[in-house]
Design a protein around this motif. Structure first.
Motif, PDB file in Angstrom:
ATOM      1  N   LYS A  77      42.590  36.983  57.274  1.00  0.00           N
ATOM      2  CA  LYS A  77      43.012  35.997  58.275  1.00  0.00           C
ATOM      3  C   LYS A  77      42.622  34.598  57.802  1.00  0.00           C
ATOM      4  O   LYS A  77      41.515  34.378  57.302  1.00  0.00           O
ATOM      5  N   ASN A  79      41.675  30.902  58.697  1.00  0.00           N
ATOM      6  CA  ASN A  79      41.138  30.049  59.762  1.00  0.00           C
ATOM      7  C   ASN A  79      41.172  28.594  59.300  1.00  0.00           C
ATOM      8  O   ASN A  79      40.840  28.292  58.150  1.00  0.00           O
ATOM      9  N   ASN A  96      52.313  27.864  62.727  1.00  0.00           N
ATOM     10  CA  ASN A  96      51.853  29.242  62.934  1.00  0.00           C
ATOM     11  C   ASN A  96      50.362  29.381  62.596  1.00  0.00           C
ATOM     12  O   ASN A  96      49.949  30.350  61.936  1.00  0.00           O
ATOM     13  N   GLN A  97      49.584  28.432  63.049  1.00  0.00           N
ATOM     14  CA  GLN A  97      48.174  28.390  62.671  1.00  0.00           C
ATOM     15  C   GLN A  97      47.435  29.669  63.060  1.00  0.00           C
ATOM     16  O   GLN A  97      46.592  30.162  62.299  1.00  0.00           O
ATOM     17  N   ASN A  98      47.733  30.245  64.225  1.00  0.00           N
ATOM     18  CA  ASN A  98      47.014  31.427  64.701  1.00  0.00           C
ATOM     19  C   ASN A  98      47.568  32.731  64.141  1.00  0.00           C
ATOM     20  O   ASN A  98      47.033  33.810  64.445  1.00  0.00           O
ATOM     21  N   ARG A  99      48.632  32.652  63.330  1.00  0.00           N
ATOM     22  CA  ARG A  99      49.233  33.871  62.781  1.00  0.00           C
ATOM     23  C   ARG A  99      49.293  33.851  61.251  1.00  0.00           C
ATOM     24  O   ARG A  99      50.108  34.551  60.662  1.00  0.00           O
ATOM     25  N   THR A 142      42.306  42.283  64.342  1.00  0.00           N
ATOM     26  CA  THR A 142      41.346  41.245  64.695  1.00  0.00           C
ATOM     27  C   THR A 142      40.396  41.025  63.546  1.00  0.00           C
ATOM     28  O   THR A 142      40.281  41.849  62.632  1.00  0.00           O
ATOM     29  N   GLU A 143      39.707  39.896  63.619  1.00  0.00           N
ATOM     30  CA  GLU A 143      38.745  39.594  62.578  1.00  0.00           C
ATOM     31  C   GLU A 143      37.523  40.494  62.724  1.00  0.00           C
ATOM     32  O   GLU A 143      37.182  40.939  63.803  1.00  0.00           O
TER      33      GLU A 143
END
Length: 377
Positions: A77, A79, A96-99, A142-143
């Protein structure tokens, strides 16, 4: 130890204890570090900056940053944390920062940075940074999961907002393609707009020479581009010369592009024009298929022909005479009737003529006898 050996002094128990403790601590540290496998993971960005020194108020600027790693075993992921001048914290966006996830087996992920300058932005320089780190992704998406060394990189942000329009570009290449007879001459131009306004025209010329370059056959000038190139974008456009058509053969094209009186680009291009091929019409192409060739009947064909056909009884239906045939019959009968009437009339006329002729002959005979005093008997 060296100090005591040099001075030939005996070590007391206190000094020996301190030395033993020091050696134990060093040995324990070495043992710990020797049990940790060396990490060869690497992470980087290309380019490592976001730069633009000619932003206009109200403009938008986009730049692609390629995130790369060398380990491909896990999903990671991405960040992102943006820092810097407080004015630009709201200007910078990551698409698409969160994906953003670098999938297993992938080593490069493009990340788009979008800069949206407000219309009332102050005309000055702005500085900031984009700190990017990678974290493992568990099976649930998830992380978290395994403990790993965090990989990170910093992208510097250097922006300048100006109040004047800047027309600037960089020509990457100009080329020609082989032409077929009858096609107009054209140039293919690749350029990068490094200003803050659209590039809509180029000032240049092309000298067309024969293959041996003994003479210039034609000098062409160009200006307007078929498609504008937006600020901070790269594009390829065609410059056609619709009124200039070359005969089949080989030529040289000397291309020059000017900014004012200065030539900023120059290239010598080889142009080939091939003769147009006229297709030959054959029976196959005209009919759409190969014509059949007559052949002699084979024994199999004869066997098929001599087989006893299967009789299929079909009841005959009376066929009504066509209206045209009825009219022909009627006109035929009418014609025959008129023919008979005409024939009877001719016979009657002949009889009357014969009787009249006989009567006339008889009267002439009686008259002649009276003149000769020979009474008729």
């Amino acid at each position: 130890i060296f100090r005591y050996q040099q001075k030939n002094l005996p070590m007391n128990s206190r000094h020996f204890s301190l030395l033993a403790i020091l050696l134990a601590v060093v040995g324990f540290s070495v043992s710990l570090t020797s049990n940790v496998p060396p990490s060869e993971a690497a992470f980087g960005t290309s380019p490592p900056w976001v730069r633009n020194d000619h932003l206009l108020p109200g403009s938008t600027y986009e730049q692609i940053i390629n995130l790369s790693r060398n380990e491909l075993e896990d999903d990671m992921k991405v960040n992102v944390r943006i820092t810097g001048d407080k004015e630009i914290l709201n200007w910078l966006k990551i698409e698409n920062q969160n994906r953003l996830i670098i999938r297993k087996g992938e080593n490069i992920l493009p990340m788009k940075v979008i800069v949206q300058v407000p219309k009332k932005a102050a005309l000055k320089d702005y500085r900031g940074g984009i700190f990017v780190t990678l974290a493992p992704v568990s099976e649930g998406g998830t992380e978290g999961g395994t403990v790993a060394i965090t990989l990170g990189a910093n992208i510097s942000v250097e922006l300048s907002v100006v109040g004047t329009k800047v027309l600037n570009y960089r020509i990457q290449s100009i080329s020609v393609s082989p032409l077929e007879e009858g096609m107009p001459f054209q140039l293919a131009v690749e350029l990068e707009n490094t200003g803050n306004v659209d590039v809509t025209e180029l000032n240049g010329q092309v000298d067309i020479s024969d293959e041996k370059e003994t003479q210039v056959l034609k000098t062409l000038t160009f200006g307007t581009l078929s498609t504008p190139i937006s600020p901070d974008e790269k594009g390829k456009v065609l410059i056609p010369f619709n009124d200039f058509i070359l005969d089949p053969g080989n030529y040289w094209a000397q291309v020059k592009v000017y900014k004012g009186d200065e030539a900023i680009y120059e290239n010598r291009l080889y142009q080939q024009v091939v003769a147009k091929v006229i297709p030959v019409v054959t029976p196959e192409s005209a009919l759409g298929k190969k014509p059949s060739v007559p052949r002699l009947p084979t024994p199999e064909d004869i066997g098929v022909v001599t087989e006893t056909p299967i009789a299929i009884e079909t009841p005959l239906k009376p066929v009504a005479p066509a209206p045209a045939n009825n009219l022909l019959l009627i006109f035929g009968f009418v014609g025959i009737g008129f023919g008979l009437i005409a024939m009877i009339g001719i016979i009657v006329i002949l009889i009357i003529v014969v009787r009249s002729q006989r009567q006339a002959n008889l009267e002439r005979y009686l008259a002649s006898q009276m003149r000769n005093n020979n009474p008729p008997s």
